[in-house]
Design an enzyme around this catalytic site. Structure first.
Site, PDB file in Angstrom:
ATOM      1  N   HIS A 222       0.811  -1.220   0.000  1.00  0.00           N
ATOM      2  CA  HIS A 222       0.000   0.000   0.000  1.00  0.00           C
ATOM      3  C   HIS A 222       0.846   1.272   0.000  1.00  0.00           C
ATOM      4  O   HIS A 222       0.377   2.325   0.449  1.00  0.00           O
ATOM      5  CB  HIS A 222      -0.932   0.006   1.210  1.00  0.00           C
ATOM      6  CG  HIS A 222      -2.068  -0.956   1.095  1.00  0.00           C
ATOM      7  ND1 HIS A 222      -2.986  -0.918   0.066  1.00  0.00           N
ATOM      8  CD2 HIS A 222      -2.436  -1.996   1.883  1.00  0.00           C
ATOM      9  CE1 HIS A 222      -3.879  -1.881   0.226  1.00  0.00           C
ATOM     10  NE2 HIS A 222      -3.564  -2.559   1.313  1.00  0.00           N
TER      11      HIS A 222
ATOM     12  N   GLN B 278      -1.477 -13.387   5.502  1.00  0.00           N
ATOM     13  CA  GLN B 278      -2.504 -12.521   6.070  1.00  0.00           C
ATOM     14  C   GLN B 278      -3.903 -13.104   5.843  1.00  0.00           C
ATOM     15  O   GLN B 278      -4.237 -13.527   4.727  1.00  0.00           O
ATOM     16  CB  GLN B 278      -2.432 -11.121   5.457  1.00  0.00           C
ATOM     17  CG  GLN B 278      -1.263 -10.305   5.987  1.00  0.00           C
ATOM     18  CD  GLN B 278      -1.432  -8.824   5.724  1.00  0.00           C
ATOM     19  OE1 GLN B 278      -0.759  -8.275   4.869  1.00  0.00           O
ATOM     20  NE2 GLN B 278      -2.332  -8.184   6.456  1.00  0.00           N
TER      21      GLN B 278
ATOM     22  N   GLU C 158      -7.519 -11.736   5.763  1.00  0.00           N
ATOM     23  CA  GLU C 158      -8.117 -10.400   5.663  1.00  0.00           C
ATOM     24  C   GLU C 158      -9.532 -10.411   5.097  1.00  0.00           C
ATOM     25  O   GLU C 158     -10.064  -9.349   4.764  1.00  0.00           O
ATOM     26  CB  GLU C 158      -7.237  -9.515   4.766  1.00  0.00           C
ATOM     27  CG  GLU C 158      -5.812  -9.365   5.246  1.00  0.00           C
ATOM     28  CD  GLU C 158      -5.034  -8.385   4.404  1.00  0.00           C
ATOM     29  OE1 GLU C 158      -5.026  -7.194   4.757  1.00  0.00           O
ATOM     30  OE2 GLU C 158      -4.452  -8.802   3.385  1.00  0.00           O
TER      31      GLU C 158
ATOM     32  N   ASP D 118      -9.294  -4.610   6.176  1.00  0.00           N
ATOM     33  CA  ASP D 118      -9.884  -5.400   5.102  1.00  0.00           C
ATOM     34  C   ASP D 118     -10.864  -6.442   5.649  1.00  0.00           C
ATOM     35  O   ASP D 118     -11.884  -6.725   5.025  1.00  0.00           O
ATOM     36  CB  ASP D 118      -8.790  -6.083   4.280  1.00  0.00           C
ATOM     37  CG  ASP D 118      -8.146  -5.137   3.282  1.00  0.00           C
ATOM     38  OD1 ASP D 118      -8.881  -4.355   2.658  1.00  0.00           O
ATOM     39  OD2 ASP D 118      -6.918  -5.178   3.131  1.00  0.00           O
TER      40      ASP D 118
END
Length: 261
Positions: A42, A144, A146, A172
């Protein structure tokens, strides 16, 4: 080392690097945090900058990790060859994806990582031969969770050999729990989902962590059994310090909104 500490059940609290700054990474690596994650998902941080950050972090005796843009072979290979000592793979949805991610981190016969690159050996203080012979056991592979769909199949995903830890992206995850009209999930539903993830990971003897915003949150989550915990980011720390200064010297001025990570 972070990987051994997690296996021993010890919480490991670090932070995210989102500014793409080698200088900031060099200073923070000497702050006493056991690990730092260079966020390449990101942020604007490119592979050249990340490589210099990995080196600056490793030189301080801190563990450099990379959150790759996606759990793809080419991203994983790139950050590992440039000196990351582990990866955080975002939005892992199922066991097949987890298996592919693990394979990309390990050399044959355990995986399909191709042989090459030179920066990694510098960060380990190793020869090429010793790096190739030991690195499969040393790298930290974190996936992850999410999305609620990933939670539904977490038992199968967390059973994949070679996964070292699970990390929850709460933003998320919360987005995936929104109602059809866009209403965000209740605090109770979020906590129930987080507990479900942590308990599923525990059944597989897999360390589990999440992103929090304050040191108090980190300590509270560690008491609950979370281990791999990220507190904010260097950007958030900088902005909070600046906002506190402004509030002290000019209390009538409206506070500026802060970046979340």
């Amino acid at each position: 080392m972070v990987k051994r500490a997690l296996r021993a059940g010890q919480p490991q609290i670090g932070t995210w690097l989102s500014l793409g700054s080698v200088v900031a990474a060099r200073f923070l690596a000497r702050s006493g945090l056991p690990w730092l994650t260079v966020d390449m998902e990101h942020t604007h941080t490119d592979i050249n900058t990340a490589a210099m950050m990995f080196g600056a972090i490793a030189d301080a005796g801190c563990v450099p990790l990379a959150r790759v843009p996606a759990g793809k072979h080419e991203y994983i290979k790139g950050v590992l060859d440039c000196g990351a000592m582990g990866i955080v793979a975002p939005m892992v949805m199922d066991a097949a994806e987890a298996r592919a991610i693990v394979a990309a981190t390990k050399y044959p016969p355990l995986g399909n990582r191709s042989v090459g690159g030179g920066l990694a050996t510098l960060n380990y203080g190793a020869t090429a031969e010793s790096y190739y012979s030991k690195v499969d056991d040393e790298l930290l592979v974190i996936i992850q969770t999410e999305h609620i769909q990933a939670v539904e199949v977490a038992d199968e995903t967390y059973a994949v050999p070679g996964v070292d830890a699970v990390f929850v992206g709460p933003n998320d995850l919360a987005a995936s729990l929104r109602k059809p009209d866009g209403t965000p999930p209740s605090k109770q539903l979020m906590e129930e989902t987080l507990t479900r993830i942590r308990e599923t990971a525990a059944r597989h003897k897999l360390p589990c962590g999440l992103h929090v915003q304050t040191p108090a949150d980190a300590l509270r989550r560690a008491q609950e059994g979370w281990q791999f915990i990220a507190v904010g980011s260097e950007l958030k720390m900088m902005l909070e310090g600046a906002s506190a200064l402004v509030a002290h010297i000019n209390p009538d001025r409206d506070a500026a909104p802060l970046a979340r990570y």
